[in-house]
Design an enzyme around this catalytic site. Structure first.
Site, PDB file in Angstrom:
ATOM      1  N   TYR A 128       0.847  -1.204   0.000  1.00  0.00           N
ATOM      2  CA  TYR A 128       0.000   0.000   0.000  1.00  0.00           C
ATOM      3  C   TYR A 128       0.883   1.255   0.000  1.00  0.00           C
ATOM      4  O   TYR A 128       0.747   2.139  -0.856  1.00  0.00           O
ATOM      5  CB  TYR A 128      -0.937  -0.017   1.212  1.00  0.00           C
ATOM      6  CG  TYR A 128      -1.640   1.297   1.446  1.00  0.00           C
ATOM      7  CD1 TYR A 128      -2.440   1.859   0.456  1.00  0.00           C
ATOM      8  CD2 TYR A 128      -1.507   1.993   2.654  1.00  0.00           C
ATOM      9  CE1 TYR A 128      -3.070   3.081   0.654  1.00  0.00           C
ATOM     10  CE2 TYR A 128      -2.135   3.196   2.865  1.00  0.00           C
ATOM     11  CZ  TYR A 128      -2.917   3.735   1.858  1.00  0.00           C
ATOM     12  OH  TYR A 128      -3.533   4.938   2.057  1.00  0.00           O
ATOM     13  N   PHE A 139      -4.830  -5.199  18.923  1.00  0.00           N
ATOM     14  CA  PHE A 139      -3.749  -5.917  18.246  1.00  0.00           C
ATOM     15  C   PHE A 139      -2.412  -5.684  18.938  1.00  0.00           C
ATOM     16  O   PHE A 139      -1.597  -4.885  18.493  1.00  0.00           O
ATOM     17  CB  PHE A 139      -3.674  -5.507  16.774  1.00  0.00           C
ATOM     18  CG  PHE A 139      -4.884  -5.879  15.971  1.00  0.00           C
ATOM     19  CD1 PHE A 139      -5.637  -7.005  16.275  1.00  0.00           C
ATOM     20  CD2 PHE A 139      -5.277  -5.103  14.876  1.00  0.00           C
ATOM     21  CE1 PHE A 139      -6.760  -7.360  15.520  1.00  0.00           C
ATOM     22  CE2 PHE A 139      -6.386  -5.449  14.112  1.00  0.00           C
ATOM     23  CZ  PHE A 139      -7.130  -6.579  14.442  1.00  0.00           C
TER      24      PHE A 139
HETATM   25  N1  UDP Z   1      -6.376  -1.825  15.801  1.00  0.00           N
HETATM   26  C1  UDP Z   1      -6.690  -2.727  16.812  1.00  0.00           C
HETATM   27  N2  UDP Z   1      -7.792  -3.526  16.634  1.00  0.00           N
HETATM   28  C2  UDP Z   1      -8.589  -3.454  15.528  1.00  0.00           C
HETATM   29  C3  UDP Z   1      -8.259  -2.519  14.511  1.00  0.00           C
HETATM   30  C4  UDP Z   1      -7.134  -1.723  14.681  1.00  0.00           C
HETATM   31  O1  UDP Z   1      -6.000  -2.827  17.808  1.00  0.00           O
HETATM   32  O2  UDP Z   1      -9.558  -4.222  15.434  1.00  0.00           O
HETATM   33  C5  UDP Z   1      -5.189  -0.965  15.968  1.00  0.00           C
HETATM   34  C6  UDP Z   1      -4.158  -1.128  14.862  1.00  0.00           C
HETATM   35  O3  UDP Z   1      -3.230  -2.122  15.212  1.00  0.00           O
HETATM   36  C7  UDP Z   1      -3.529   0.268  14.827  1.00  0.00           C
HETATM   37  C8  UDP Z   1      -4.660   1.198  15.247  1.00  0.00           C
HETATM   38  O4  UDP Z   1      -5.630   0.371  15.895  1.00  0.00           O
HETATM   39  O5  UDP Z   1      -2.507   0.368  15.784  1.00  0.00           O
HETATM   40  C9  UDP Z   1      -5.321   1.893  14.073  1.00  0.00           C
HETATM   41  O6  UDP Z   1      -5.651   0.918  13.110  1.00  0.00           O
HETATM   42  P1  UDP Z   1      -6.594   1.221  11.874  1.00  0.00           P
HETATM   43  O7  UDP Z   1      -6.832  -0.072  11.175  1.00  0.00           O
HETATM   44  O8  UDP Z   1      -7.791   1.993  12.335  1.00  0.00           O
HETATM   45  O9  UDP Z   1      -5.765   2.232  10.960  1.00  0.00           O
HETATM   46  P2  UDP Z   1      -4.288   2.066  10.298  1.00  0.00           P
HETATM   47  O10 UDP Z   1      -3.328   2.543  11.349  1.00  0.00           O
HETATM   48  O11 UDP Z   1      -4.102   0.653   9.904  1.00  0.00           O
HETATM   49  O12 UDP Z   1      -4.353   2.990   9.125  1.00  0.00           O
END
Ligand code: UDP
Length: 336
Positions: free
Chosen positions: A142, A209
């Site tokens: 990406y 996560f």
């Molecule tokens: N995250 C999480 N659980 C979820 C979705 C996201 O802990 O179900 C965490 C993810 O690891 C990151 C943050 O939340 O640290 C933001 O993730 P998101 O997918 O919203 O946006 P990204 O940072 O991937 O653009």
């Protein structure tokens, strides 16, 4: 000031908020979207040319028919995880799609372009907050495809005089403060909408996560930035291009404020008055511990100042949207 602003992906999350901001300033807007992920209702009546950016003839036809003054390019694939498992889709949409737009611009003499870029182009930054001069070393397809877009802009400027502003977003979040439009992905993977859905009782729990990162509470830190503030930055970029020669520029869009996953959960609990059930799971591959952006450059050069910068306000607007439209736009399609 005359001419139409073509907005690719204008039916999507950030695109639709930008279309709204443009129309509120009386701009003539044409959305180019195939509605594969966007929503017709998110257009709030804006004009739509329905078709894919991957269809060169369709794109060319739109440019030949309309008097386009500038292009805002949002249409793209944007999931880090999916980009790892299905990179071809990302190269097709994010590289070939962008090239089709740029080629149509070249053929018809359109000179102004605003790109949705991303903090994912930086990879694992050497320093926080991230400034635009840090090396761009993406760690997933990406980020790579968006970096290629930025390179293309440099080359198309040199060869064809196309001026551009790349806006490198941090974590887009929140919704129109009047809750007319908001976030609606299928499947939803973003943290704030997932946590809100748990608070609403529409989802049983959210998985954090990883809680063993080198951060204060062990969870990942991100820089959440309000979608209406992002939209405003696009308008400022356009106005800057209309006033003067900008060449090729890039700006970060963040709040220079980091919020951990657990802090997001707490904020949703506070705003909603509900408890949020969560479990701690494994780390998600490709997640850097901390991503926080400095937006000092766009503040200094274009005067961009977030109006909805704090996480409380971001979550409040998201909560209001999800309460108003629990099913989003109500046009969900099965997952790709
Ligand atoms: N995250 C999480 N659980 C979820 C979705 C996201 O802990 O179900 C965490 C993810 O690891 C990151 C943050 O939340 O640290 C933001 O993730 P998101 O997918 O919203 O946006 P990204 O940072 O991937 O653009």
């Amino acid at each position: 000031m005359s001419g139409t602003i073509l907005v690719s992906g204008g039916a999507g999350y950030i695109g639709s908020h930008t279309v709204l901001a443009l129309r509120e300033r009386g701009r003539d807007v044409l959305v180019l979207d195939d509605l594969s992920e966007g929503h017709a209702d998110a257009l709030l009546g804006a004009r739509l040319a329905k078709g894919s950016m991957l269809d060169r003839e369709f794109v060319r036809g739109v440019f030949q028919k309309e008097r386009i003054a500038a292009v805002f390019h949002f249409a793209a694939r944007c999931y880090v995880g999916e980009s790892v498992t299905d990179p071809g889709q990302y190269y097709r949409h994010n590289v070939v799609g962008t090239m089709n737009l740029l080629d149509a611009m070249r053929e018809t003499g359109v000179k102004r372009f605003v790109l949705s870029s991303t903090c994912a182009t930086y990879g694992e930054p050497e320093r926080i907050p991230i400034t635009e001069d840090l090396p761009q070393k993406p760690i997933n397809p990406y980020g790579v495809t968006k970096l290629i877009d930025e390179w293309m802009l440099r080359d198309y400027h040199r060869a064809h005089g196309i001026e551009s502003v790349a806006l490198r977003y941090f974590n887009a979040a929140g919704a129109d403060p009047q809750a007319r439009i908001g976030e609606d992905h299928e499947p939803e993977t973003h943290l704030i909408p997932l946590v809100v859905q748990v608070a609403q009782g529409r989802r049983e729990k959210v998985t954090v996560f990883g809680d063993d990162y080198p951060t204060l509470d062990g969870t990942c830190i991100r820089d959440y930035v309000h979608v209406t503030d992002l939209a405003e930055a696009h308008v400022l970029a356009l106005e800057a291009m209309e006033k003067a020669t900008v060449g090729v520029r890039a700006y970060n869009l963040g709040n220079a404020a980091g919020t951990s996953v657990l802090e997001v959960i707490r904020t949703v609990e506070r705003v909603s008055g509900k408890r949020v059930n969560f479990v701690v799971g494994a780390r998600r591959p490709g997640d850097p511990p901390r991503l926080v952006g400095s937006s000092a450059r766009i503040l200094a050069e274009l005067g961009w100042k977030p109006r909805f910068g704090d996480i409380e306000t971001i979550v409040q607007t998201a909560w209001r949207w999800h309460e108003r439209r629990p099913d989003g736009y109500g046009d969900r399609r099965p997952a790709r």
